[in-house]
Design an enzyme around this catalytic site. Sequence first.
Site, mmCIF file in Angstrom:
data_model
loop_
_atom_site.group_PDB
_atom_site.id
_atom_site.type_symbol
_atom_site.label_atom_id
_atom_site.label_comp_id
_atom_site.label_asym_id
_atom_site.label_seq_id
_atom_site.Cartn_x
_atom_site.Cartn_y
_atom_site.Cartn_z
ATOM 1 N N HIS A 191 -6.072 -5.442 -7.463
ATOM 2 C CA HIS A 191 -6.260 -5.156 -6.031
ATOM 3 C C HIS A 191 -7.424 -4.198 -5.805
ATOM 4 C CE1 HIS A 191 -2.064 -6.349 -4.196
ATOM 5 N NE2 HIS A 191 -2.873 -7.367 -4.336
ATOM 6 N N HIS A 224 -1.986 -6.586 -10.832
ATOM 7 C CA HIS A 224 -2.435 -6.318 -9.461
ATOM 8 C C HIS A 224 -2.893 -4.873 -9.255
ATOM 9 C CE1 HIS A 224 -0.531 -10.178 -8.857
ATOM 10 N NE2 HIS A 224 -0.884 -10.208 -7.586
ATOM 11 N N LYS A 259 9.692 -16.800 -9.657
ATOM 12 C CA LYS A 259 9.609 -15.919 -8.478
ATOM 13 C C LYS A 259 10.962 -15.839 -7.771
ATOM 14 C CE LYS A 259 7.031 -13.926 -4.920
ATOM 15 N NZ LYS A 259 5.732 -13.620 -4.362
ATOM 16 N N ASN A 300 3.957 -7.583 -9.782
ATOM 17 C CA ASN A 300 2.677 -6.940 -9.505
ATOM 18 C C ASN A 300 1.841 -6.790 -10.781
ATOM 19 O OD1 ASN A 300 1.323 -4.429 -7.582
ATOM 20 N ND2 ASN A 300 2.347 -6.134 -6.595
ATOM 21 N N GLU A 338 11.661 -4.885 -3.612
ATOM 22 C CA GLU A 338 10.922 -4.126 -4.639
ATOM 23 C C GLU A 338 11.455 -2.712 -4.822
ATOM 24 O OE1 GLU A 338 6.662 -5.058 -4.606
ATOM 25 O OE2 GLU A 338 6.305 -3.196 -5.711
ATOM 26 N N ARG A 397 11.419 -6.133 -8.908
ATOM 27 C CA ARG A 397 10.353 -6.944 -8.282
ATOM 28 C C ARG A 397 8.952 -6.410 -8.590
ATOM 29 N NH1 ARG A 397 9.977 -9.913 -2.365
ATOM 30 N NH2 ARG A 397 7.844 -10.668 -2.709
ATOM 31 N N LYS A 416 7.006 -11.318 1.206
ATOM 32 C CA LYS A 416 6.002 -10.266 1.399
ATOM 33 C C LYS A 416 4.966 -10.811 2.372
ATOM 34 C CE LYS A 416 5.786 -7.145 -2.578
ATOM 35 N NZ LYS A 416 4.978 -6.652 -3.706
ATOM 36 N N GLU A 456 -1.783 -16.490 -11.294
ATOM 37 C CA GLU A 456 -0.396 -16.082 -10.999
ATOM 38 C C GLU A 456 0.587 -16.874 -11.875
ATOM 39 O OE1 GLU A 456 -0.017 -13.451 -9.031
ATOM 40 O OE2 GLU A 456 -1.315 -13.579 -7.246
ATOM 41 N N HIS A 483 -8.509 -13.596 -4.928
ATOM 42 C CA HIS A 483 -7.367 -12.768 -5.338
ATOM 43 C C HIS A 483 -6.943 -13.090 -6.781
ATOM 44 C CE1 HIS A 483 -3.545 -10.632 -5.187
ATOM 45 N NE2 HIS A 483 -2.935 -11.742 -5.546
ATOM 46 N N ARG A 496 10.224 -8.781 17.525
ATOM 47 C CA ARG A 496 10.908 -8.103 16.397
ATOM 48 C C ARG A 496 11.429 -9.073 15.338
ATOM 49 N NH1 ARG A 496 13.490 -5.142 20.565
ATOM 50 N NH2 ARG A 496 12.362 -3.237 21.023
HETATM 51 N N1 LIG Z 1 2.897 -12.613 -0.201
HETATM 52 C C1 LIG Z 1 2.809 -12.693 -1.501
HETATM 53 O O1 LIG Z 1 3.796 -12.560 -2.236
HETATM 54 C C2 LIG Z 1 1.489 -13.000 -2.124
HETATM 55 C C3 LIG Z 1 1.422 -13.411 -3.460
HETATM 56 C C4 LIG Z 1 0.170 -13.719 -3.998
HETATM 57 C C5 LIG Z 1 -0.970 -13.643 -3.207
HETATM 58 N N2 LIG Z 1 -0.856 -13.265 -1.906
HETATM 59 C C6 LIG Z 1 -2.028 -13.255 -1.037
HETATM 60 O O2 LIG Z 1 -2.517 -14.584 -0.961
HETATM 61 C C7 LIG Z 1 -3.902 -14.567 -0.696
HETATM 62 C C8 LIG Z 1 -4.619 -15.526 -1.628
HETATM 63 O O3 LIG Z 1 -4.148 -16.814 -1.367
HETATM 64 P P1 LIG Z 1 -4.999 -18.106 -1.756
HETATM 65 O O4 LIG Z 1 -5.487 -17.974 -3.145
HETATM 66 O O5 LIG Z 1 -4.191 -19.281 -1.383
HETATM 67 O O6 LIG Z 1 -6.283 -17.966 -0.844
HETATM 68 P P2 LIG Z 1 -6.624 -18.562 0.610
HETATM 69 O O7 LIG Z 1 -5.460 -18.555 1.483
HETATM 70 O O8 LIG Z 1 -7.852 -17.856 1.070
HETATM 71 O O9 LIG Z 1 -6.972 -20.075 0.291
HETATM 72 C C9 LIG Z 1 -8.042 -20.324 -0.559
HETATM 73 C C10 LIG Z 1 -9.052 -21.301 0.059
HETATM 74 O O10 LIG Z 1 -8.586 -22.606 -0.186
HETATM 75 C C11 LIG Z 1 -8.576 -23.366 1.021
HETATM 76 N N3 LIG Z 1 -7.452 -24.290 0.892
HETATM 77 C C12 LIG Z 1 -6.150 -24.010 0.774
HETATM 78 N N4 LIG Z 1 -5.443 -25.113 0.559
HETATM 79 C C13 LIG Z 1 -6.304 -26.137 0.553
HETATM 80 C C14 LIG Z 1 -6.182 -27.526 0.348
HETATM 81 N N5 LIG Z 1 -5.014 -28.104 0.059
HETATM 82 N N6 LIG Z 1 -7.287 -28.291 0.428
HETATM 83 C C15 LIG Z 1 -8.500 -27.723 0.657
HETATM 84 N N7 LIG Z 1 -8.694 -26.404 0.828
HETATM 85 C C16 LIG Z 1 -7.603 -25.627 0.775
HETATM 86 C C17 LIG Z 1 -8.423 -22.330 2.109
HETATM 87 O O11 LIG Z 1 -8.938 -22.809 3.329
HETATM 88 C C18 LIG Z 1 -9.247 -21.179 1.557
HETATM 89 O O12 LIG Z 1 -10.612 -21.370 1.862
HETATM 90 C C19 LIG Z 1 -4.362 -13.135 -0.853
HETATM 91 O O13 LIG Z 1 -4.520 -12.563 0.426
HETATM 92 C C20 LIG Z 1 -3.199 -12.479 -1.563
HETATM 93 O O14 LIG Z 1 -3.106 -11.105 -1.266
HETATM 94 C C21 LIG Z 1 0.331 -12.942 -1.353
HETATM 95 O O1 LIG Z 2 5.786 -10.943 -4.536
HETATM 96 C C1 LIG Z 2 5.452 -9.882 -5.070
HETATM 97 O O2 LIG Z 2 6.220 -8.909 -5.108
HETATM 98 C C2 LIG Z 2 4.124 -9.731 -5.668
HETATM 99 O O3 LIG Z 2 3.738 -8.635 -6.059
HETATM 100 C C3 LIG Z 2 3.285 -10.967 -5.788
HETATM 101 C C4 LIG Z 2 1.800 -10.711 -5.875
HETATM 102 O O4 LIG Z 2 1.229 -11.832 -6.542
HETATM 103 C C5 LIG Z 2 1.122 -10.631 -4.512
HETATM 104 O O5 LIG Z 2 -0.269 -10.606 -4.667
HETATM 105 C C6 LIG Z 2 1.594 -9.529 -3.596
HETATM 106 O O6 LIG Z 2 1.104 -9.727 -2.280
HETATM 107 C C7 LIG Z 2 1.142 -8.170 -3.995
HETATM 108 O O7 LIG Z 2 1.953 -7.274 -3.364
HETATM 109 P P1 LIG Z 2 1.545 -5.794 -2.993
HETATM 110 O O8 LIG Z 2 2.836 -5.194 -2.594
HETATM 111 O O9 LIG Z 2 0.924 -5.151 -4.187
HETATM 112 O O10 LIG Z 2 0.580 -5.908 -1.871
HETATM 113 ZN ZN LIG Z 3 -0.939 -11.853 -6.334
#
Ligand SMILES: NC(=O)c1ccc[n+]([C@@H]2O[C@H](COP(=O)([O-])OP(=O)(O)OC[C@H]3O[C@@H](n4cnc5c(N)ncnc54)[C@H](O)[C@@H]3O)[C@@H](O)[C@H]2O)c1
Ligand SMILES: O=C(O)C(=O)C[C@@H](O)[C@H](O)[C@H](O)COP(=O)(O)O
Ligand SMILES: [Zn+2]
Length: 364
Positions: free
Chosen positions: A255, A251, A230, A248, A240, A244, A144, A186, A268, A122
């Site tokens: 998305h 997105h 951020k 998005n 959110e 917040r 998130k 972003e 992404h 949990r």
């Molecule tokens: N939680 C949030 O607030 C939030 C915000 C934005 C995006 N996201 C999520 O994040 C994801 C996208 O993240 P991303 O763009 O980092 O993609 P990713 O995690 O797939 O990484 C991109 C690629 O780069 C490689 N990589 C990463 N760092 C590296 C490094 N230093 N050297 C060499 N290779 C490296 C990884 O192995 C991968 O192949 C999506 O799933 C998206 O939904 C979440």
């Molecule tokens: O942190 C947030 O809030 C965002 O919306 C950041 C976005 O860049 C990110 O891709 C996030 O994961 C999207 O959120 P979602 O709630 O639409 O899935």
């Molecule tokens: Zn994003």
Amino acid sequence: MTSVIKVDIPEKSYDIAIAPGSLDQLGEQMASLQLGQKVLLVSNPMIFKYYGERAIASLKNAGFEVTSYNLPPGERYKTLNSIQKIYDIALENRLERSSTMVALGGGVIGDMTGFAAATWLRGINVVQIPTSLLAMVDSAIGGKTGVNHPHGKNLIGAFHQPRKVVIDPEVLKTLPVREFRAGMAEVIKYGVIWNAELFTQLEASKHLDQLRYVKSDLINYIITHSCQAKADVVSKDEKESGLRAILNYGHTIGHAVESLTGYRLLKHGEAVGIGMVAAGEIAVELGLWQKADTERQNALIKKSGLPTQIPADLDIEAIIDALQLDKKVKSGKVRFVLPTQIGEVKVTDEVTSDTVRQVLQKIQ
Ligand SMILES: NC(=O)c1ccc[n+]([C@@H]2O[C@H](COP(=O)([O-])OP(=O)(O)OC[C@H]3O[C@@H](n4cnc5c(N)ncnc54)[C@H](O)[C@@H]3O)[C@@H](O)[C@H]2O)c1
Ligand SMILES: O=C(O)C(=O)C[C@@H](O)[C@H](O)[C@H](O)COP(=O)(O)O
Ligand SMILES: [Zn+2]
């Protein structure tokens, strides 16, 4: 020099520490958090090959007992099945409530490790070590976490704040250029929604698509100002319930395009770039934004080496249907984040399907 940015959430505040070489200080940085001894480091094979041993050595030097686990790379593995694998390792290694999962990777690893930590027993500690530009400026911050459902992006998840975010910009030297560009989407987002000065700095910068030179002042400026944007937003609205939603921006359509192309065609960040172009055009259609400003935004997206058009073979009606799965939908109405001027946006549900269709046709 270390820059520290605080995410200020009652009883859950934490620091984002940004410093070249900080991967080797990971153990020390975590030692002050009074965590239990056991750590599970989650990564993928490529990132682990580059940085895993250094992270583990630093953790062990600080007295942590470390196990590591690599998931296969890519958005297609951002699934409940991968989470199950993390749970299995957590069980095998008897992770306790005081234990910590460390995410070493891009946004995919960060979101999944965060979700596993949010739900194992949990909720246990998570520390984020983002290695992609996108993860440094966005996904590692704000709590998130989650995975995709076969029908939509991030439909399963939880809010679970990290105990710390440690950013070592030097790791960007191995990031593929296409991934760097995806992260820039972003960054541009923060310029449009929050920080007009950041936007104009980006406009003034040459070679935005080639900016992997980690010693450059610009990359530090980009990371710090993005993290600050951020942190500002999340500190005001953790879950959110209002503000917040502006994070998005781009997105809503982004998305839909990302998931309809099976997470294979577009990164992404690339989908978010296209989504921002669409949102800008919708805002102009509604008379909210000046055409000249949407052109400035689109020029910046292009200059960063990002796509600006909907893929040719994508069915526009399918995109419009997919918008219904967006998490901002309220009382069945799709809500869009739309710019009103550079640095300011509003959230509105007054966008008709006809307007969306017209804009999507225009940019396909
Ligand atoms: N939680 C949030 O607030 C939030 C915000 C934005 C995006 N996201 C999520 O994040 C994801 C996208 O993240 P991303 O763009 O980092 O993609 P990713 O995690 O797939 O990484 C991109 C690629 O780069 C490689 N990589 C990463 N760092 C590296 C490094 N230093 N050297 C060499 N290779 C490296 C990884 O192995 C991968 O192949 C999506 O799933 C998206 O939904 C979440
Ligand atoms: O942190 C947030 O809030 C965002 O919306 C950041 C976005 O860049 C990110 O891709 C996030 O994961 C999207 O959120 P979602 O709630 O639409 O899935
Ligand atoms: Zn994003």
